[in-house]
Design an enzyme around this catalytic site. Sequence first.
Site, mmCIF file in Angstrom:
data_model
loop_
_atom_site.group_PDB
_atom_site.id
_atom_site.type_symbol
_atom_site.label_atom_id
_atom_site.label_comp_id
_atom_site.label_asym_id
_atom_site.label_seq_id
_atom_site.Cartn_x
_atom_site.Cartn_y
_atom_site.Cartn_z
ATOM 1 N N GLN A 142 -53.667 7.047 42.599
ATOM 2 C CA GLN A 142 -53.336 8.105 43.214
ATOM 3 C C GLN A 142 -54.683 8.856 43.454
ATOM 4 O O GLN A 142 -54.589 9.890 44.015
ATOM 5 C CB GLN A 142 -52.568 8.644 42.191
ATOM 6 C CG GLN A 142 -51.063 8.498 41.899
ATOM 7 C CD GLN A 142 -50.504 8.859 40.625
ATOM 8 O OE1 GLN A 142 -49.639 9.871 40.705
ATOM 9 N NE2 GLN A 142 -50.782 8.264 39.485
ATOM 10 N N ASP A 201 -60.748 9.642 45.303
ATOM 11 C CA ASP A 201 -62.345 9.779 45.303
ATOM 12 C C ASP A 201 -62.986 8.492 45.703
ATOM 13 O O ASP A 201 -64.432 8.586 45.633
ATOM 14 C CB ASP A 201 -62.796 10.196 43.767
ATOM 15 C CG ASP A 201 -62.209 9.325 42.528
ATOM 16 O OD1 ASP A 201 -61.853 8.178 42.887
ATOM 17 O OD2 ASP A 201 -61.890 9.625 41.526
ATOM 18 N N HIS A 204 -52.333 8.189 47.877
ATOM 19 C CA HIS A 204 -52.598 9.332 48.402
ATOM 20 C C HIS A 204 -53.706 9.732 49.232
ATOM 21 O O HIS A 204 -54.188 10.781 49.451
ATOM 22 C CB HIS A 204 -52.529 10.343 47.069
ATOM 23 C CG HIS A 204 -51.583 10.267 46.456
ATOM 24 N ND1 HIS A 204 -51.433 11.006 44.980
ATOM 25 C CD2 HIS A 204 -50.196 10.222 46.603
ATOM 26 C CE1 HIS A 204 -50.252 10.891 44.405
ATOM 27 N NE2 HIS A 204 -49.466 10.449 45.521
ATOM 28 N N CYS A 213 -56.813 14.253 68.760
ATOM 29 C CA CYS A 213 -56.905 12.922 69.407
ATOM 30 C C CYS A 213 -56.834 11.723 68.599
ATOM 31 O O CYS A 213 -56.961 11.002 68.874
ATOM 32 C CB CYS A 213 -58.095 13.109 70.216
ATOM 33 S SG CYS A 213 -59.806 13.045 69.283
ATOM 34 N N CYS A 228 -63.185 19.132 66.151
ATOM 35 C CA CYS A 228 -63.682 17.836 66.835
ATOM 36 C C CYS A 228 -64.824 18.093 67.795
ATOM 37 O O CYS A 228 -64.452 18.882 68.721
ATOM 38 C CB CYS A 228 -62.364 17.091 67.398
ATOM 39 S SG CYS A 228 -62.438 15.667 68.136
ATOM 40 N N ASN A 236 -53.036 6.677 28.116
ATOM 41 C CA ASN A 236 -53.045 7.853 28.454
ATOM 42 C C ASN A 236 -53.914 8.800 27.097
ATOM 43 O O ASN A 236 -53.556 8.411 25.803
ATOM 44 C CB ASN A 236 -52.186 8.811 28.806
ATOM 45 C CG ASN A 236 -52.253 9.551 29.971
ATOM 46 O OD1 ASN A 236 -52.667 9.423 30.852
ATOM 47 N ND2 ASN A 236 -51.882 10.896 29.478
#
Length: 257
Positions: free
Chosen positions: A109, A112, A127, A138, A157, A224
């Site tokens: 998820q 980085d 993600h 574009c 852009c 965890n």
Amino acid sequence: MITNEQLLLLEKYLKESNNIVFFGGAGVSTESGIPDFRSKDGLYNNMGVDFSKYKPEYLLSFACLYHEPDVFFEFYRQKMNTRNYKPNITHNVLAKLEEIGKLSAIVTQNIDGLHQKAGSKNVYEIHGTTSVCHCMNCGREYDGNYIFDCDENIPHCQYCGDEDAIIRPNVVLYGENLPEYTVSKAISAIEKADSLIIGGTSLTVWPANTFLSYFKSNHLIIINNEPLDVPVNERTDLIITDKLGNIFTKIDEMFKE
Ligand code: NAD
């Protein structure tokens, strides 16, 4: 803290597996120095004065990008710039497990890019990523650095020349769908896995937290640093409450030649 009994079980499960999938979240990168969202030291509890009047989910939503792009890009530049962080032991050992043919995929998820920096090849970023951005007009792709380095507050852009042609990150924002192709590959990897390690995620973000139901095989392992607030799958074989860095140091020792 992991007990000796848990450590022996973990070793047994991992040694008898040859198709491990790792499903991870922001807790994988906290030991690199990148805060997660929901724990005590996480971003949601440390928003800073500039953003204290906003809900964190709003600042990372398509609605914010659309209605208040100046706020969106200010927040994004301040809090999502992970370019100078390095992989930690967890990223490195996962890359090693892939190299020796034990691990088939990482479903993350995180946005980085640290798994790829550690050398992992088969990474499904459900993600998205901060490493790439694109023009909303574009579709032209730019390197993720563009948003962080450009002089404009709202990046535009260079090719469209249109004032609505905003460059946005290839990150899935709240209110947006997950990338279909990546999701189908991630689910297929989980379906084929013989062990699934879930690590460093609060399992609160939908629909990512539903992916685990596709796992049908032997060993479901949760790691965890705090007990999860959500009900865990009743098929879970092993729940370890400890820092990922401690556990992956031990996993590294298990697979030393
Ligand atoms: P979360 O913040 O909701 O949960 C992180 C979990 O990891 C918490 O339960 C925390 O206790 C645990 N944790 C923290 N450090 C740990 C460690 N060293 N060892 C073991 N556990 C640890 O994060 P989430 O579930 O991934 O969901 C939040 C969303 O945040 C994701 O969609 C992700 O895109 C995004 N996010 C990404 C990054 C990143 O790319 N590094 C950082 C913050 C948030």
